[in-house]
Design a protein around this motif. Structure first.
Motif, PDB file in Angstrom:
ATOM      1  N   UNK A  74      39.851 -52.620  -4.485  1.00 34.58           N
ATOM      2  CA  UNK A  74      39.078 -51.713  -3.642  1.00 34.58           C
ATOM      3  C   UNK A  74      39.463 -50.254  -3.917  1.00 34.58           C
ATOM      4  N   UNK A  75      40.762 -50.001  -4.084  1.00 33.28           N
ATOM      5  CA  UNK A  75      41.206 -48.627  -4.388  1.00 33.28           C
ATOM      6  C   UNK A  75      40.670 -48.157  -5.735  1.00 33.28           C
ATOM      7  N   UNK A  76      40.712 -49.029  -6.738  1.00 35.92           N
ATOM      8  CA  UNK A  76      40.218 -48.662  -8.071  1.00 35.92           C
ATOM      9  C   UNK A  76      38.729 -48.347  -8.047  1.00 35.92           C
ATOM     10  N   UNK A  77      37.970 -49.188  -7.372  1.00 32.16           N
ATOM     11  CA  UNK A  77      36.523 -48.965  -7.289  1.00 32.16           C
ATOM     12  C   UNK A  77      36.217 -47.678  -6.535  1.00 32.16           C
ATOM     13  N   UNK A  78      36.912 -47.452  -5.420  1.00 30.46           N
ATOM     14  CA  UNK A  78      36.685 -46.238  -4.628  1.00 30.46           C
ATOM     15  C   UNK A  78      37.021 -44.985  -5.418  1.00 30.46           C
ATOM     16  N   UNK A  79      38.155 -45.016  -6.121  1.00 32.30           N
ATOM     17  CA  UNK A  79      38.560 -43.852  -6.919  1.00 32.30           C
ATOM     18  C   UNK A  79      37.550 -43.566  -8.023  1.00 32.30           C
ATOM     19  N   UNK A  80      37.045 -44.603  -8.654  1.00 30.49           N
ATOM     20  CA  UNK A  80      36.053 -44.415  -9.723  1.00 30.49           C
ATOM     21  C   UNK A  80      34.766 -43.810  -9.181  1.00 30.49           C
ATOM     22  N   UNK A  81      34.486 -44.048  -7.901  1.00 30.54           N
ATOM     23  CA  UNK A  81      33.291 -43.484  -7.269  1.00 30.54           C
ATOM     24  C   UNK A  81      33.564 -42.117  -6.651  1.00 30.54           C
ATOM     25  N   UNK A  82      34.818 -41.662  -6.715  1.00 29.66           N
ATOM     26  CA  UNK A  82      35.170 -40.363  -6.148  1.00 29.66           C
ATOM     27  C   UNK A  82      35.195 -40.368  -4.631  1.00 29.66           C
ATOM     28  N   UNK A  83      35.490 -41.511  -4.048  1.00 34.57           N
ATOM     29  CA  UNK A  83      35.525 -41.655  -2.604  1.00 34.57           C
ATOM     30  C   UNK A  83      36.837 -42.298  -2.193  1.00 34.57           C
ATOM     31  N   UNK A  84      37.130 -42.244  -0.899  1.00 37.08           N
ATOM     32  CA  UNK A  84      38.312 -42.939  -0.414  1.00 37.08           C
ATOM     33  C   UNK A  84      37.959 -44.415  -0.180  1.00 37.08           C
ATOM     34  N   UNK A  85      38.998 -45.232  -0.109  1.00 35.63           N
ATOM     35  CA  UNK A  85      38.796 -46.652   0.171  1.00 35.63           C
ATOM     36  C   UNK A  85      38.097 -46.846   1.511  1.00 35.63           C
ATOM     37  N   UNK A  86      38.459 -46.043   2.500  1.00 35.00           N
ATOM     38  CA  UNK A  86      37.840 -46.132   3.818  1.00 35.00           C
ATOM     39  C   UNK A  86      36.354 -45.812   3.804  1.00 35.00           C
ATOM     40  N   UNK A  87      35.955 -44.853   2.973  1.00 41.03           N
ATOM     41  CA  UNK A  87      34.531 -44.490   2.890  1.00 41.03           C
ATOM     42  C   UNK A  87      33.692 -45.630   2.307  1.00 41.03           C
ATOM     43  N   UNK A  88      34.266 -46.349   1.364  1.00 40.91           N
ATOM     44  CA  UNK A  88      33.508 -47.409   0.686  1.00 40.91           C
ATOM     45  C   UNK A  88      33.677 -48.749   1.371  1.00 40.91           C
ATOM     46  N   UNK A  89      34.898 -49.061   1.784  1.00 33.54           N
ATOM     47  CA  UNK A  89      35.178 -50.393   2.317  1.00 33.54           C
ATOM     48  C   UNK A  89      35.518 -50.412   3.789  1.00 33.54           C
ATOM     49  N   UNK A  90      35.443 -49.286   4.464  1.00 34.21           N
ATOM     50  CA  UNK A  90      35.764 -49.256   5.882  1.00 34.21           C
ATOM     51  C   UNK A  90      37.252 -49.452   6.077  1.00 34.21           C
ATOM     52  N   UNK A  91      37.615 -50.125   7.128  1.00 34.34           N
ATOM     53  CA  UNK A  91      39.023 -50.362   7.443  1.00 34.34           C
ATOM     54  C   UNK A  91      39.551 -51.626   6.800  1.00 34.34           C
ATOM     55  N   UNK A  92      38.929 -52.047   5.699  1.00 39.65           N
ATOM     56  CA  UNK A  92      39.322 -53.295   5.035  1.00 39.65           C
ATOM     57  C   UNK A  92      40.699 -53.196   4.637  1.00 39.65           C
TER      58      UNK A  92
END
Length: 92
Positions: A74-92
């Protein structure tokens, strides 16, 4: 040669429709947010996979609600999208 009937898939440990449906109910907004962020960034699944160093099938399985994804994924995907993990995956 094995025919891939639902029974054959279950015997080999593949997810069942019930497993898939349960995942959709459990994490609907998280998977939708990943796809929305990816499309908004103008990336295909394979582009995102290359940027995040994640297998293409992992992204597909997350977006299709089959898996939630490990925190590191989740962190890798979020970073590649230029977003935080919370923005993409919520409180997962």
């Amino acid at each position: 040669m094995t025919r891939w009937t639902p029974d054959a898939r279950a015997k080999r440990g593949y997810e069942t429709f019930e497993h898939h449906a349960a995942a959709v109910r459990a994490y609907p907004e998280q998977h939708h947010a990943l796809r929305v962020a990816r499309v908004a960034a103008g990336l295909s699944q394979s582009d995102l996979a290359a940027l995040a160093h994640v297998h293409l099938m992992t992204i597909s399985r997350i977006e299709r609600h089959i898996v939630k994804g490990y925190p590191g994924t989740q962190r890798s995907l979020s970073a590649a999208l230029g977003k935080t993990r919370g923005e993409v995956f919520g409180d997962a």
